[in-house]
Design an enzyme around this catalytic site. Structure first.
Site, short mmCIF file in Angstrom:
data_model
loop_
_atom_site.label_atom_id
_atom_site.label_comp_id
_atom_site.label_asym_id
_atom_site.label_seq_id
_atom_site.Cartn_x
_atom_site.Cartn_y
_atom_site.Cartn_z
N ARG A 66 0.87 -1.17 0.00
CA ARG A 66 0.00 0.00 0.00
C ARG A 66 0.91 1.23 0.00
NH1 ARG A 66 -3.16 2.94 4.50
NH2 ARG A 66 -4.26 4.43 3.20
N GLU B 158 -7.84 8.36 5.93
CA GLU B 158 -8.17 8.88 7.26
C GLU B 158 -8.57 10.35 7.32
OE1 GLU B 158 -5.21 8.14 10.20
OE2 GLU B 158 -5.30 5.97 9.96
N TYR C 41 -5.60 1.02 15.18
CA TYR C 41 -4.36 0.83 15.94
C TYR C 41 -4.62 0.36 17.36
CZ TYR C 41 -1.62 2.78 12.17
OH TYR C 41 -1.01 2.96 10.97
N GLU D 111 -4.39 -0.56 7.50
CA GLU D 111 -3.29 -0.22 8.42
C GLU D 111 -3.58 -0.78 9.80
OE1 GLU D 111 -2.14 3.93 8.98
OE2 GLU D 111 -2.36 4.29 6.84
N HIS E 174 -2.83 11.08 0.78
CA HIS E 174 -2.42 10.74 2.16
C HIS E 174 -1.77 11.99 2.77
CE1 HIS E 174 -1.31 7.14 4.91
NE2 HIS E 174 -1.01 8.23 5.59
N ASN F 292 -8.57 1.20 8.93
CA ASN F 292 -7.33 1.41 9.70
C ASN F 292 -7.68 1.36 11.17
OD1 ASN F 292 -6.02 2.00 7.32
ND2 ASN F 292 -5.36 4.05 7.92
C1 BGC Z 1 -1.64 7.17 9.31
C2 BGC Z 1 -0.15 6.99 9.10
C3 BGC Z 1 0.55 7.14 10.45
C4 BGC Z 1 0.07 6.03 11.35
C5 BGC Z 1 0.69 6.02 12.74
C6 BGC Z 1 -2.18 6.48 10.53
O1 BGC Z 1 -3.04 7.33 11.20
O2 BGC Z 1 -2.35 6.82 8.17
O3 BGC Z 1 0.28 7.93 8.18
O4 BGC Z 1 1.92 7.14 10.35
O5 BGC Z 1 -1.31 6.16 11.53
O6 BGC Z 1 0.40 7.21 13.40
#
Ligand code: BGC
Length: 488
Positions: A102, A189, A322, A390, A149, A320
């Site tokens: 990607r 995002e 995290y 992501e 992006h 995405n």
């Molecule tokens: C973004 C990336 C960023 C990653 C970690 C995502 O929100 O798409 O560009 O580096 O998170 O913060």
């Protein structure tokens, strides 16, 4: 005699129980040869060559170059020098066993502002991305390409009406120039760059306001719908590609799971963070009612035609995620909920939970959050395809570690194993149509405002020598993707 129904049921149970390790469960869930196993990057974070070969500065160049050094003293001037090293990086990705990358295209590199005040194709920019694409093709790696992006050309602004036609013109040029790209994402995002740039103001163009992020978001949605309409009308059939959008969310648990107020706040949080984008695109063509009720006339309105173009304007959902967070009911705030992030110092009375935080304080590692987000999207929006575009983590202290310490990234390996195991469960138990997964990131890179100190790579990068060293997590992927791989 056992009925076929019971046999089917039993074989399903056996199929799951046979796979005893997370790796086996992950492999079994995503065994489809078409599944995209990839790693992700973004132009400004990796390319460097910020002022070479006709590239125009973006709003991030201007921001990081400010005298007060808002990107922790770093910038994307050189970054990973992917501009010169893309061939080796792609070889490395392919050697690890990934079949997809990607990446994003830099708008100011490929379609910069000309002397006449208009944006034009830059032949050297085209050449660079054509080279990248042929290298990918040679290695059998499928590109998943983000059109935007965050590196907006520095003459443009998401608040201005002209940004929508400018984006559509840029997207049209990309669709014409790169018929070989079969997977397009219009935006990465918007929940990050609209509030970051126009509400909190901690990102370019550094505007603090109560409502301007809504205007930014409105233009983004208009631009998305117009670009998708154009792609479908003029390019899609011939290219045989698909187009979607990437939406980030951190699953928010009600702070008190038995409080009706907190449960309601958690739903409002989903409306305000992900429904803001996903309801118009995947459901109704318009904003969730809760946003309209809360913001009133401060939330712009779509025309009937725009609603029609927005509804159903994505072939896939790019997801995405995290980490997770908590939300509490809040009256009279800037939003109808208050967020609690376990890793932000002071948010939890007992302090952050050990071993569950990334270096970035917004990152509370919570594997079930992956499953919750996937299942919510599947239940509410029912997209045909979901790509996990992501997920990843930066290890606390990694910014100052030696290479040896950094490649020994047990926390990151556990993260990927546990998050993918949750995704596999979502697929197996709820039938979530996950078609790909992309680890963020292939390389340690410029982590926006946090500069080079927050390292998300599965590959260590020495930012002075540009030497790449795959970390344990890269080797974990290599083993996952090729169970016969011999690991160094
Ligand atoms: C973004 C990336 C960023 C990653 C970690 C995502 O929100 O798409 O560009 O580096 O998170 O913060």
């Amino acid at each position: 005699m056992v009925s076929p129904h019971v046999v089917a049921l039993l074989s399903g149970v056996l199929a799951v129980s046979e796979h005893t390790t997370p790796e086996e469960r992950i492999r079994a869930a995503f065994a489809d040869p078409e599944f995209l196993w990839g790693s992700a990057t973004a132009a400004y974070q990796v390319e460097g060559a910020w002022n070479r070969d006709g590239r125009q500065p973006s709003i991030w160049d201007d921001f990081c170059h400010q005298v007060d050094k808002p990107c922790s003293g770093d910038s994307g001037d050189v970054a990973d020098d992917f501009y010169d090293r893309y061939a080796q990086d792609i070889d490395m990705l392919a050697n690890l066993g990934f079949n997809s990358l990607r990446l994003s295209i830099s708008w100011p590199r490929i379609f910069p502002l000309g002397q006449d005040g208009l944006h034009h194709p830059n032949p050297l920019g085209i050449k660079f991305y054509k080279n990248v694409l042929s290298q990918l093709a040679e290695k059998g790696v499928t590109p998943m390409v983000t059109i935007y992006h965050w590196d907006l050309p520095n003459d443009l602004d998401w608040l201005s009406d002209t940004v929508v036609p400018e984006y559509v013109k840029y997207a049209e040029f990309l669709f014409e120039t790169f018929p070989e790209i079969k997977n397009w994402a219009t935006f990465n995002e918007p929940l990050s760059f609209c509030p970051g740039g126009y509400q909190g103001g901690f990102w370019p163009p550094s505007i603090q306001s109560d409502f301007l992020h809504l205007q930014c978001g409105h233009h983004v949605l208009q631009a998305h719908a117009a670009a998708v309409k154009m792609y479908r009308n003029r390019f899609q059939q011939k290219a045989g590609g698909k187009i979607g959008i990437v939406i980030d969310y951190k699953w928010a648990y009600p702070w008190n799971a038995s409080s009706a107020d907190d449960i309601r706040s958690a739903q409002l949080h989903r409306d305000f963070h992900l429904g803001w984008w996903a309801d118009p695109i995947f459901l109704t063509g318009d904003y969730p009612h809760s946003l309209r009720n809360f913001y009133g006339d401060n939330l712009p309105t779509f025309t009937k035609d725009e609603i029609t173009s927005l509804r159903g304007s994505a072939d896939f959902y790019g997801l995405n995620t995290y980490g997770g967070k908590f939300v509490k009911f809040e009256q009279n705030g800037a939003t109808p909920f208050k967020e609690i992030n376990p890793c932000v110092p002071g948010d939890l009375p007992d302090g952050p939970p050990a071993g569950e935080c990334g270096a970035s304080t917004w990152l509370w590692i919570n594997p079930p959050a992956m499953r919750h987000y996937l299942e919510y999207v599947h239940d509410r929006y029912g997209p045909n395809e979901i790509f996990i575009t992501e997920f990843g983590v930066d290890m606390p202290g990694e910014g100052t570690m030696t290479v040896k310490e950094s490649v020994h990234d047990i926390l990151r390996q556990d993260y990927y194993r546990n998050y993918l195991d949750q995704a596999a469960t979502a697929k197996r138990e709820s039938g979530v149509p996950i078609k790909g997964a992309f680890a963020w990131s292939l390389l340690d890179n410029l982590e926006w405002k946090d500069g080079f100190k927050c390292r998300f790579g599965i590959t260590h990068v020495n930012f002075t020598s540009q030497k790449r060293t795959p970390k344990g997590s890269a080797k974990w992927f290599q083993q996952l993707l090729n169970s016969n791989a011999i690991l160094a």
